[in-house]
Design an enzyme around this catalytic site. Structure first.
Site, mmCIF file in Angstrom:
data_model
loop_
_atom_site.group_PDB
_atom_site.id
_atom_site.type_symbol
_atom_site.label_atom_id
_atom_site.label_comp_id
_atom_site.label_asym_id
_atom_site.label_seq_id
_atom_site.Cartn_x
_atom_site.Cartn_y
_atom_site.Cartn_z
ATOM 1 N N SER A 96 0.841 -1.198 0.000
ATOM 2 C CA SER A 96 0.000 0.000 0.000
ATOM 3 C C SER A 96 0.873 1.243 0.000
ATOM 4 C CB SER A 96 -0.865 -0.032 1.262
ATOM 5 O OG SER A 96 -1.360 1.243 1.553
ATOM 6 N N TYR A 119 -1.784 -0.968 10.725
ATOM 7 C CA TYR A 119 -2.030 -1.523 9.388
ATOM 8 C C TYR A 119 -0.836 -1.196 8.475
ATOM 9 C CZ TYR A 119 -3.506 -1.478 4.544
ATOM 10 O OH TYR A 119 -3.530 -1.645 3.188
ATOM 11 N N LYS A 122 2.175 -3.701 6.678
ATOM 12 C CA LYS A 122 2.570 -3.756 5.263
ATOM 13 C C LYS A 122 4.084 -3.533 5.124
ATOM 14 C CE LYS A 122 -1.299 -4.719 3.308
ATOM 15 N NZ LYS A 122 -1.509 -5.988 2.617
HETATM 16 N N1 UFG Z 1 -12.951 10.693 3.364
HETATM 17 C C1 UFG Z 1 -13.943 11.557 3.749
HETATM 18 N N2 UFG Z 1 -15.068 11.029 4.288
HETATM 19 C C2 UFG Z 1 -15.255 9.686 4.459
HETATM 20 C C3 UFG Z 1 -14.231 8.816 4.055
HETATM 21 C C4 UFG Z 1 -13.078 9.348 3.523
HETATM 22 O O1 UFG Z 1 -13.822 12.767 3.610
HETATM 23 O O2 UFG Z 1 -16.311 9.275 4.967
HETATM 24 C C5 UFG Z 1 -11.738 11.246 2.758
HETATM 25 C C6 UFG Z 1 -10.477 10.950 3.550
HETATM 26 O O3 UFG Z 1 -10.253 11.929 4.509
HETATM 27 C C7 UFG Z 1 -9.423 10.938 2.458
HETATM 28 C C8 UFG Z 1 -10.167 10.447 1.227
HETATM 29 O O4 UFG Z 1 -11.544 10.619 1.507
HETATM 30 O O5 UFG Z 1 -8.998 12.230 2.209
HETATM 31 C C9 UFG Z 1 -9.919 8.995 0.931
HETATM 32 O O6 UFG Z 1 -10.155 8.237 2.103
HETATM 33 P P1 UFG Z 1 -10.239 6.639 2.064
HETATM 34 O O7 UFG Z 1 -10.550 6.193 3.461
HETATM 35 O O8 UFG Z 1 -11.128 6.182 0.982
HETATM 36 O O9 UFG Z 1 -8.762 6.213 1.650
HETATM 37 P P2 UFG Z 1 -7.387 6.481 2.391
HETATM 38 O O10 UFG Z 1 -6.538 7.204 1.401
HETATM 39 O O11 UFG Z 1 -7.505 7.061 3.712
HETATM 40 O O12 UFG Z 1 -6.922 4.987 2.643
HETATM 41 C C10 UFG Z 1 -6.488 4.215 1.616
HETATM 42 C C11 UFG Z 1 -6.722 2.730 1.906
HETATM 43 C C12 UFG Z 1 -5.898 2.275 3.063
HETATM 44 C C13 UFG Z 1 -4.475 2.694 2.867
HETATM 45 C C14 UFG Z 1 -4.359 4.166 2.586
HETATM 46 C C15 UFG Z 1 -2.957 4.607 2.301
HETATM 47 O O13 UFG Z 1 -8.084 2.498 2.194
HETATM 48 O O14 UFG Z 1 -5.983 0.885 3.144
HETATM 49 O O15 UFG Z 1 -5.135 4.472 1.448
HETATM 50 O O16 UFG Z 1 -2.884 6.004 2.212
HETATM 51 F F1 UFG Z 1 -3.729 2.435 3.968
#
Ligand code: UFG
Length: 340
Positions: free
Chosen positions: A125, A150, A154
């Site tokens: 990741s 998590y 990784k």
């Molecule tokens: N977000 C919101 N509201 C929500 C959910 C997410 O505003 O309800 C925003 C988050 O703050 C972020 C973006 O949407 O800015 C993406 O969030 P995600 O949770 O979809 O994805 P992440 O980038 O946080 O996480 C993903 C993977 C993880 C991994 C990570 C590495 O899901 O497994 O990328 O950066 F670890």
């Protein structure tokens, strides 16, 4: 050729399993169903007309893993199986280390007993980079202290694979550092199916749009970015699934018995949360109910990939669009709710 697909009923695993079957590979799906549903197996069959072999196995169970490798002879392994909730990992770090690292260790113990070098693809990741100092992120960027257990798991898995590669055991590996996979299969029969409250943005958007959630909370709009919201590199799940076939073919073809590569997997384009919401509304002609909420702990401000290495070395680039991913995600949500 027989390929072991661990976590093959999960989000990325199920889409890759479909393509493997369509390409004529025999596959053995191993899944413990901890974050997936057995019905996915039927849907893989509906799409491909082929029934993959399925083994319900907890890969932490060393005896079960040993039996698996006695029962089948694998030409390749795609190791997707892992717990993936950043949030849960902060509350239950042990669960993440024992499952994500323990499962890989059990598989590697078996790999060491094989005579021929196995073709091995590992799901890592972009979380291993933490908040990178500049954008886009290339593979030579330093790995930062993990923001969550998590992420730590990784990083530890990558270390284990590097060690194996440096040992005198022949082993062909491609490690893929995924950015943010989104979307669903064009049939709408498989997609992302979070159990419980979704943590990721797109399932939260689709569940809000269909009325399962009252509103989407945008986690912060005061970051130093183009519109104040976080930037991510959203990659269409169909592109990601196809990449695994490319990697497998590469590993099979390559003669170097110690082939070892790490690639970033993204589109190279950063998209903000607001941009993604707007695009979802436009392509699906829907108004989404959202509010601005607090920042989420552990979120990096920005993360998008430099895709030069993967393009040059694997001649691979994305072909599906973000619009397609957001349409297919919505189609999947509609399909899920058809009978309710
Ligand atoms: N977000 C919101 N509201 C929500 C959910 C997410 O505003 O309800 C925003 C988050 O703050 C972020 C973006 O949407 O800015 C993406 O969030 P995600 O949770 O979809 O994805 P992440 O980038 O946080 O996480 C993903 C993977 C993880 C991994 C990570 C590495 O899901 O497994 O990328 O950066 F670890």
């Amino acid at each position: 050729m027989q390929i072991l697909v661990t976590g093959g009923l999960g989000y990325i695993g199920s889409h890759t399993s479909v393509l493997l079957l369509e390409k004529g590979y025999d596959i053995v799906i191993v899944d413990d169903l901890s974050n997936s549903n057995i019905e996915v197996l039927d849907n893989i069959y509906k799409i491909t007309g082929k029934k993959p072999t399925f083994e319900k196995i907890d890969l932490k169970d060393i005896r079960a893993v040993s039996k698996l490798f006695k029962d089948y002879k694998f030409d390749g392994i795609i190791h997707f199986a892992a717990h993936k909730s950043v949030n849960e990992s902060l509350k239950k770090p042990e669960k993440y280390l024992s499952n994500n690292v323990g499962s890989l260790e059990n598989i590697i113990a078996e790999i060491k007993l094989l005579e021929n070098p196995i073709n091995f693809i590992f799901s890592s990741s972009c979380t291993v980079y933490g908040q990178a100092d500049s954008m886009p992120i290339n593979e030579s960027f330093p790995l930062k202290k993990a923001e969550s257990p998590y992420g730590e798991s990784k990083k530890m898995c990558e270390e284990i694979l590097k060690k194996l590669n440096n040992s005198n055991h022949s082993f062909k590996n491609i490690t893929l550092r995924y950015f943010n996979p989104i979307g669903a299969h064009p049939t709408g029969l498989i997609g992302e199916l979070p159990i419980g409250n979704p943590e990721n943005l797109v399932p939260y958007i689709t569940q809000t749009a269909i009325g399962k959630r009252d509103f989407l909370s945008v986690f912060g709009d005061n970051y130093k970015t183009k519109d104040g919201t976080c930037i991510r590199d959203y990659i269409n799940i169909m592109d990601l699934a196809e990449l695994h076939i490319t990697c497998l073919e590469k590993l099979i073809a390559v003669e170097d018995e110690n082939f070892f590569k790490i690639y970033n997997v993204g589109t190279g384009k950063g998209t903000s949360v607001f941009e993604l919401i707007n695009l979802f509304e436009n392509v699906n002609d829907i108004k989404l109910n959202y509010k601005i909420g607090d920042r989420r702990k552990g979120d990096v401000i920005s993360a998008y990939a430099d895709t030069t290495k993967i393009k040059e070395e694997l001649s691979w680039s994305t072909k599906y669009s973000l619009e397609n991913a957001l349409k297919s995600a919505w189609n999947w949500e509609l399909n899920l709710n058809k009978d309710e």
